[in-house]
Design a protein around this motif. Structure first.
Motif, PDB file in Angstrom:
ATOM      1  N   MET A  40       0.820  -1.211   0.000  1.00 36.66           N
ATOM      2  CA  MET A  40       0.000   0.000   0.000  1.00 36.66           C
ATOM      3  C   MET A  40       0.855   1.263   0.000  1.00 36.66           C
ATOM      4  O   MET A  40       0.459   2.283  -0.572  1.00 36.66           O
ATOM      5  CB  MET A  40      -0.981  -0.011   1.177  1.00 36.66           C
ATOM      6  CG  MET A  40      -2.022  -1.144   1.088  1.00 36.66           C
ATOM      7  SD  MET A  40      -2.800  -1.353  -0.538  1.00 36.66           S
ATOM      8  CE  MET A  40      -3.684   0.169  -0.703  1.00 36.66           C
ATOM      9  N   LEU A  41       2.045   1.200   0.593  1.00 34.70           N
ATOM     10  CA  LEU A  41       2.965   2.346   0.524  1.00 34.70           C
ATOM     11  C   LEU A  41       3.433   2.581  -0.909  1.00 34.70           C
ATOM     12  O   LEU A  41       3.585   3.731  -1.336  1.00 34.70           O
ATOM     13  CB  LEU A  41       4.167   2.136   1.453  1.00 34.70           C
ATOM     14  CG  LEU A  41       3.877   2.298   2.942  1.00 34.70           C
ATOM     15  CD1 LEU A  41       5.107   1.887   3.769  1.00 34.70           C
ATOM     16  CD2 LEU A  41       3.474   3.728   3.270  1.00 34.70           C
ATOM     17  N   VAL A  42       3.655   1.516  -1.650  1.00 31.97           N
ATOM     18  CA  VAL A  42       4.031   1.655  -3.057  1.00 31.97           C
ATOM     19  C   VAL A  42       2.877   2.276  -3.840  1.00 31.97           C
ATOM     20  O   VAL A  42       3.084   3.194  -4.643  1.00 31.97           O
ATOM     21  CB  VAL A  42       4.449   0.293  -3.658  1.00 31.97           C
ATOM     22  CG1 VAL A  42       4.619   0.393  -5.172  1.00 31.97           C
ATOM     23  CG2 VAL A  42       5.727  -0.209  -3.013  1.00 31.97           C
ATOM     24  N   ILE A  43       1.665   1.797  -3.597  1.00 37.07           N
ATOM     25  CA  ILE A  43       0.493   2.357  -4.267  1.00 37.07           C
ATOM     26  C   ILE A  43       0.341   3.837  -3.893  1.00 37.07           C
ATOM     27  O   ILE A  43       0.082   4.687  -4.752  1.00 37.07           O
ATOM     28  CB  ILE A  43      -0.788   1.564  -3.913  1.00 37.07           C
ATOM     29  CG1 ILE A  43      -0.675   0.113  -4.385  1.00 37.07           C
ATOM     30  CG2 ILE A  43      -2.036   2.244  -4.463  1.00 37.07           C
ATOM     31  CD1 ILE A  43      -0.580  -0.086  -5.870  1.00 37.07           C
ATOM     32  N   ASP A  44       0.531   4.159  -2.618  1.00 31.84           N
ATOM     33  CA  ASP A  44       0.445   5.545  -2.162  1.00 31.84           C
ATOM     34  C   ASP A  44       1.491   6.414  -2.855  1.00 31.84           C
ATOM     35  O   ASP A  44       1.201   7.532  -3.280  1.00 31.84           O
ATOM     36  CB  ASP A  44       0.611   5.611  -0.640  1.00 31.84           C
ATOM     37  CG  ASP A  44       0.477   7.022  -0.113  1.00 31.84           C
ATOM     38  OD1 ASP A  44      -0.587   7.652  -0.333  1.00 31.84           O
ATOM     39  OD2 ASP A  44       1.450   7.522   0.504  1.00 31.84           O
TER      40      ASP A  44
END
Length: 126
Positions: A40-44
């Motif tokens: 989710m950090l990558v998506i963010d």
């Protein structure tokens, strides 16, 4: 949803050399939850840099190399993408319009395209 779509992905999630006996065991493991946070950090980061995804190129390429090193197949990212869209649809409900789905698909596709380059590049010195 991920393991429903492709149960063969379960063995890729091993932490401290531990094999999970079931998807539920994996899904409840703190290490797996940490992995999801990282995803989710990558998506963010991709959303935050939407206008300039190229600034994430080196990071995403290296992330692709790391995934290749642990046995992830490029094709598995399609399953992850399908799971992401499923989650977004469930969370957004009626707000998950065809335009929203297309935008998320394009963003995820751009992230995966950059990660795929990690498979295609040779390590430095080769």
């Amino acid at each position: 949803r991920l393991f429903d779509l492709d149960p063969d992905l379960l063995p890729l999630f091993q932490y401290n050399c531990k094999q999970f006996a079931s998807p539920q065991e994996c899904l409840s493991a703190p290490e797996f939850l940490d992995h999801i946070r990282k995803v989710m950090l990558v998506i963010d980061a991709a959303v935050s840099h939407l206008e300039n995804l190229s600034c994430l190129e080196k990071y995403l390429c290296n992330l692709g190399k790391k995934h290749q090193a642990v046995g992830v197949k490029v094709e598995s990212f399609s399953t992850v993408g399908e799971s992401l869209l499923y989650m977004l649809e469930k969370c957004l409900g009626a707000a998950f319009s065809p335009d929203v789905e297309e935008a998320w698909s394009k963003l995820y596709g751009a992230v995966v395209k950059a990660m795929r380059r990690g498979w295609e590049t040779l390590p430095e010195g080769d």
